[in-house]
Design a protein around this motif. Structure first.
Motif, short mmCIF file in Angstrom:
data_model
loop_
_atom_site.label_atom_id
_atom_site.label_comp_id
_atom_site.label_asym_id
_atom_site.label_seq_id
_atom_site.Cartn_x
_atom_site.Cartn_y
_atom_site.Cartn_z
N ALA A 1 -8.83 -10.15 9.12
CA ALA A 1 -8.15 -11.49 10.27
C ALA A 1 -7.50 -10.50 10.76
CB ALA A 1 -8.15 -12.36 9.63
N PRO A 2 -7.08 -9.15 11.80
CA PRO A 2 -6.08 -8.66 11.73
C PRO A 2 -4.65 -9.57 13.65
CG PRO A 2 -7.69 -8.22 13.37
CD PRO A 2 -8.29 -8.75 12.41
N GLU A 3 -5.03 -10.35 13.40
CA GLU A 3 -4.43 -11.72 14.31
C GLU A 3 -3.48 -12.10 13.36
OE1 GLU A 3 -8.27 -13.48 13.96
OE2 GLU A 3 -7.29 -11.41 14.04
N ILE A 4 -3.44 -12.25 12.16
CA ILE A 4 -3.07 -13.05 11.60
C ILE A 4 -2.39 -11.96 10.14
CG2 ILE A 4 -2.38 -15.08 9.85
CD1 ILE A 4 -4.80 -16.32 11.51
N PRO A 5 -1.24 -11.56 10.16
CA PRO A 5 -0.77 -10.82 9.34
C PRO A 5 -0.48 -11.54 7.73
CG PRO A 5 -0.02 -9.13 11.13
CD PRO A 5 -0.44 -11.55 11.55
N LEU A 6 -0.10 -12.63 8.17
CA LEU A 6 0.17 -13.67 6.78
C LEU A 6 -1.37 -13.66 5.52
CD1 LEU A 6 1.51 -15.09 5.34
CD2 LEU A 6 1.04 -17.43 6.91
N ALA A 7 -2.81 -13.97 6.73
CA ALA A 7 -4.02 -13.68 5.78
C ALA A 7 -4.41 -12.38 5.40
CB ALA A 7 -4.65 -14.10 6.66
N ALA A 8 -3.57 -11.27 5.90
CA ALA A 8 -4.24 -10.18 5.02
C ALA A 8 -3.13 -10.40 3.45
CB ALA A 8 -4.39 -8.54 6.01
N ASP A 9 -1.92 -10.28 3.68
CA ASP A 9 -1.00 -10.17 2.86
C ASP A 9 -1.61 -11.38 1.41
OD1 ASP A 9 0.55 -8.46 4.36
OD2 ASP A 9 2.11 -9.92 4.89
N LEU A 10 -2.20 -12.33 1.69
CA LEU A 10 -2.15 -13.48 1.21
C LEU A 10 -3.57 -12.73 0.16
CD1 LEU A 10 -1.36 -16.66 2.58
CD2 LEU A 10 -0.35 -15.58 0.80
N LEU A 11 -4.77 -12.65 0.90
CA LEU A 11 -5.64 -12.01 0.72
C LEU A 11 -5.71 -10.34 -0.49
CD1 LEU A 11 -7.96 -12.38 3.41
CD2 LEU A 11 -8.23 -14.03 1.88
N ALA A 12 -4.21 -9.80 -0.38
CA ALA A 12 -4.05 -8.65 -0.95
C ALA A 12 -4.03 -8.75 -2.48
CB ALA A 12 -3.89 -7.97 -0.14
N LEU A 13 -3.08 -9.96 -2.81
CA LEU A 13 -2.53 -10.72 -4.12
C LEU A 13 -3.72 -10.61 -5.11
CD1 LEU A 13 -0.38 -13.82 -2.67
CD2 LEU A 13 0.11 -11.10 -3.07
N GLU A 14 -3.41 -10.33 -5.61
CA GLU A 14 -4.73 -10.38 -6.82
C GLU A 14 -5.29 -11.48 -7.62
OE1 GLU A 14 -5.64 -7.82 -11.08
OE2 GLU A 14 -3.83 -7.39 -9.93
#
Length: 112
Positions: A53-66
């Motif tokens: 979901a590139p339109e929501i960088p926050l989502a990528a940050d959270l999904l990147a958490l181990e």
């Protein structure tokens, strides 16, 4: 709070962490005039590669958490899902930090 400030100052951002009936899900509730999804009521994302979901960088940050396997955004909250084996403590600390940063830089009432 009794202060009628129009802007969301960093100190005024409070993120409450609530348990859910699912032991592998935690709800992070934002205080103040912070909206995470604009006009979207809820948005659910999982960490599969094709669900970016590139339109929501926050989502990528959270999904990147181990250990995080899913993110659901509401109007003023985020629910994270994790692997059964993952530990909540580091996820909770990291997610709270990410959300505070986003909340501090958000413009209250900004149209989507």
């Amino acid at each position: 709070g009794g202060r009628g400030m129009a802007t969301a100052a960093h100190e005024d951002i409070y993120i409450g962490v609530l348990a859910t009936p699912n032991p592998n899900a935690l709800k992070f509730v934002m205080s103040g005039e912070v909206t995470l999804t604009g006009s979207v009521d809820t948005l659910t994302l999982t960490s599969s590669p094709d669900a970016a979901a590139p339109e929501i960088p926050l989502a990528a940050d959270l999904l990147a958490l181990e250990g995080v396997t899913g993110v659901m955004f509401g109007y003023d909250f985020v629910t994270l899902r994790k692997d059964e084996e993952a530990d909540w403590d580091p996820i909770e600390r990291a997610a709270t930090s990410i959300l505070q940063h986003v909340a501090a830089s958000a413009t209250p009432g900004q149209p989507a």
